[in-house]
Write a protein that holds these residues in place. Structure first.
Motif, short mmCIF file in Angstrom:
data_model
loop_
_atom_site.label_atom_id
_atom_site.label_comp_id
_atom_site.label_asym_id
_atom_site.label_seq_id
_atom_site.Cartn_x
_atom_site.Cartn_y
_atom_site.Cartn_z
N ARG A 1 -3.64 1.68 -5.91
CA ARG A 1 -4.35 2.49 -5.02
C ARG A 1 -5.00 1.12 -4.18
O ARG A 1 -4.84 1.17 -2.86
N TYR A 2 -6.38 1.54 -5.04
CA TYR A 2 -7.17 0.50 -4.35
C TYR A 2 -7.50 -1.04 -4.07
O TYR A 2 -7.26 -1.42 -3.15
N VAL A 3 -6.24 -1.04 -5.74
CA VAL A 3 -6.19 -2.66 -4.98
C VAL A 3 -4.98 -3.23 -4.15
O VAL A 3 -5.34 -3.63 -3.19
N ALA A 4 -4.11 -2.34 -3.95
CA ALA A 4 -3.14 -2.30 -2.51
C ALA A 4 -3.85 -2.02 -1.06
O ALA A 4 -3.78 -2.68 -0.27
N TRP A 5 -4.52 -1.08 -1.07
CA TRP A 5 -5.92 -0.93 0.09
C TRP A 5 -6.80 -2.01 0.42
O TRP A 5 -7.20 -2.24 1.37
N ARG B 1 -12.28 1.41 7.10
CA ARG B 1 -12.33 1.07 5.69
C ARG B 1 -12.15 1.73 5.01
O ARG B 1 -12.61 1.26 3.65
N VAL B 2 -12.55 2.97 4.70
CA VAL B 2 -13.02 3.67 3.62
C VAL B 2 -11.90 4.16 3.06
O VAL B 2 -11.04 5.17 4.52
N PHE C 1 0.97 -1.26 0.10
CA PHE C 1 0.02 -0.02 0.05
C PHE C 1 0.61 1.12 -0.12
O PHE C 1 0.59 1.92 -0.61
N GLU C 2 1.56 1.26 0.52
CA GLU C 2 2.45 2.66 0.69
C GLU C 2 3.82 2.66 -0.87
O GLU C 2 3.73 3.32 -0.91
#
Length: 110
Positions: free
Chosen positions: A49-53, A85-86, A20-21
């Protein structure tokens, strides 16, 4: 399949945090290799970023299900973001804000 070890899950949690980072910092991740044609797409970094989150939230959820303490791998603020979670712009903008900076700025005010 046998029980997942705490060490294994802790390693996966740290891997997801790093992923994520790296996505936040626009550094290379596996996502770049999976979708090289998307690099030119203006939305690419948002997807990345969405995939990593999503991966991070999944690992945290699994950690909670096996009662593995995960919060210690994050700052208090980061753990709060994960718990909500958001992935908001606040998460993206303030992920690296440290509590040390915050408490030091309060010292200077007082």
């Amino acid at each position: 399949m046998g029980n997942l070890s705490a060490d294994f899950m802790s390693e996966k949690l740290l891997d997801a945090k790093v992923h994520f980072e790296r996505a936040l910092d626009c550094k290379h991740t596996e996502f770049d290799d999976l979708y090289p044609y998307m690099i030119e797409h203006p939305q690419f970094f948002w997807y990345k970023r969405y995939v990593a989150w999503s991966e991070l939230l999944t690992i945290v959820k699994l950690s909670e299900e096996i009662e593995l303490e995960w919060r210690s791998a994050f700052t208090e603020r980061q753990a709060e973001y994960i718990a909500k979670r958001v992935m908001s712009s606040k998460v993206l903008d303030e992920w690296y804000e440290t509590e040390t900076n915050e408490s030091e700025s309060k010292k200077h005010v007082g």
